[in-house]
Design a protein around this motif. Structure first.
Motif, short mmCIF file in Angstrom:
data_model
loop_
_atom_site.label_atom_id
_atom_site.label_comp_id
_atom_site.label_asym_id
_atom_site.label_seq_id
_atom_site.Cartn_x
_atom_site.Cartn_y
_atom_site.Cartn_z
N TYR A 288 -12.41 84.40 -53.66
CA TYR A 288 -13.12 85.33 -54.80
C TYR A 288 -13.88 86.34 -54.07
O TYR A 288 -14.96 85.84 -53.59
N VAL B 268 -8.28 84.98 -56.57
CA VAL B 268 -8.39 85.41 -57.83
C VAL B 268 -8.80 86.71 -57.59
O VAL B 268 -9.86 87.22 -57.02
N THR C 120 -16.08 78.21 -61.51
CA THR C 120 -16.67 79.65 -61.91
C THR C 120 -16.57 80.59 -60.95
O THR C 120 -16.93 80.21 -59.85
N MET C 121 -16.35 81.94 -61.23
CA MET C 121 -16.03 82.78 -60.28
C MET C 121 -17.29 83.48 -59.96
O MET C 121 -17.67 84.65 -60.54
N THR C 122 -18.00 82.87 -59.36
CA THR C 122 -19.33 83.65 -58.75
C THR C 122 -19.35 83.23 -57.31
O THR C 122 -18.69 82.35 -56.73
N THR D 251 -7.46 80.33 -68.24
CA THR D 251 -8.99 80.57 -68.40
C THR D 251 -9.25 81.14 -69.75
O THR D 251 -8.17 81.53 -70.67
N GLU E 249 -13.00 84.54 -65.42
CA GLU E 249 -14.39 84.21 -65.18
C GLU E 249 -14.63 82.81 -64.88
O GLU E 249 -15.51 82.52 -64.09
#
Length: 373
Positions: free
Chosen positions: A144, A30, A163-165, A84, A120
């Motif tokens: 990511y 991503v 979740t994109m963390t 998303t 996100e």
């Protein structure tokens, strides 16, 4: 208990494949509004689903794959949906390759999906082969900002959100631990090898007959030695293979694992190792470790938490293994005095295990497939 053992054996027989169960390998990277993907799908699975072997000679060529590329794209991409914020991220295939995995050739689809807004939370729905093979799994590696995490799609978990963390070290450890537990529970050859070694733990051989142990402690100590030897052995080779210090051909590893199950089961009928089953557990545990490593290799180890993820996977295998032991030993101990256990479970179960494992051995050694499922 005999009914449970019979059910497990019949299930294993029905799922006996020449190699490991059906998996596909999906990598998603991503970057803002863009998702770059690579999807490795076994040619044997695609052949079963849409028919690749045009001339029926059981050898799929690049020409046969190339003739079906459009159909492969349509079939696969219709079974993967990315989105998303409640909006779809349409994907299109940009490149086709062929790659070899530990269990054969795979079609490789590289694709790009573009989202209307920066990602996100990635929503993914996966349904490849679930309608024809409920045992199939989609193994996800999500990258990511220089970190990676893993996920598994199954018919029960076909839709998931990520979740994109940056994942924490603890999260990565737990994810790979969960993968280790899952792998031992679906690794029927590993389970049957362990059960073959555990079946005699609650009895002692006197001449040509089996007699029940007098107390729980001897049975527990026998199991402890077997499990410890198996754990130490497969941990050694799992680590060496995962870090690419040692590599063995997949067919040799899978065939030897099947042979280990046959020998462990027959040892209960024609004793070779007698009370030294821990030695058998250690010797063959070294080979089983290579089998575990092939799964971990396909999942991929994150470079930023390599050691932690490796330890997590290995501990997960141990947790799954201990759960099997904890379920087996108390029941076996309670039934140890009965002829039902000694003749039906121990001897009858060992014969059934040897039969199933012999079929695996022939399939794996000669690259055959007895059953169409």
């Amino acid at each position: 208990m005999m009914r449970i053992l019979m059910l497990c054996l019949l299930l294993c027989a029905g799922l006996a494949h020449a190699h490991k169960p059906s998996d596909s390998y999906l990598t998603l990277t991503v970057d803002g509004q863009e998702i770059r993907g690579q999807w490795d799908i076994a040619l044997r699975d695609l052949d079963f689903a849409i028919g690749l072997d045009a001339n029926g000679d059981a050898a799929i060529t690049w020409g046969e794959v190339r003739a079906k590329l459009g159909e492969i794209d349509a079939y696969a991409m219709s079974r993967l949906a990315l989105g998303t914020a409640g909006q779809s991220c349409p994907a299109s295939v940009s490149e086709h390759l062929i790659d070899d995995h530990t269990d054969g050739a795979y079609a490789v689809l590289r694709f790009v999906a573009r989202c209307p807004v920066p990602v996100e939370v990635l929503q993914a729905r996966y349904s490849l082969f679930f309608d024809i093979d409920p045992q199939h799994k989609g193994l996800l590696r999500l990258a990511y900002q220089g970190t990676s995490s893993a996920g598994v799609f199954t018919p029960e978990k076909s839709s998931q959100a990520f979740t994109m963390t940056r994942p924490s070290r603890l999260t990565q450890f737990l994810e790979y631990g969960r993968e280790g537990i899952w792998h031992i529970w679906i690794g029927f050859d590993h389970i049957l090898f362990l059960l073959s070694l555990l079946l005699p733990a609650v009895v002692l051989r006197k001449g040509h007959a089996w007699e029940a142990v007098g107390a729980f402690r001897p049975a527990f100590m026998s199991v402890l030695k077997i499990v410890t030897a198996f754990t130490v052995a497969h941990s050694i080779t799992l680590t060496l293979a995962s870090l690419h210090f040692v590599s063995l051909p997949s067919r040799l590893v899978e065939s030897t694992i099947a042979a280990s199950v046959v020998l462990a089961a027959l040892n209960n009928i024609f004793p070779l190792f007698r009370e030294r089953r821990w030695a058998m557990a250690f010797v063959f545990g070294l080979i089983h470790g290579f089998g575990f490593a092939s799964v971990l290799s396909d999942l991929g180890l994150p470079s930023d938490a390599l050691a932690l993820s490796l330890v997590g996977f290995n501990l997960g295998v141990e947790v799954g293994q201990l759960a099997i032991v904890a379920g087996f030993l108390p029941i076996a101990y309670l039934l140890r005095h009965t002829a039902f256990y000694r003749r039906g479970v121990l001897l009858g179960g060992s014969l059934l295990i040897a039969a199933v494992a012999s079929a695996w051995l022939i399939e794996r050694a000669f690259d055959l497939k007895f059953m169409p499922f």
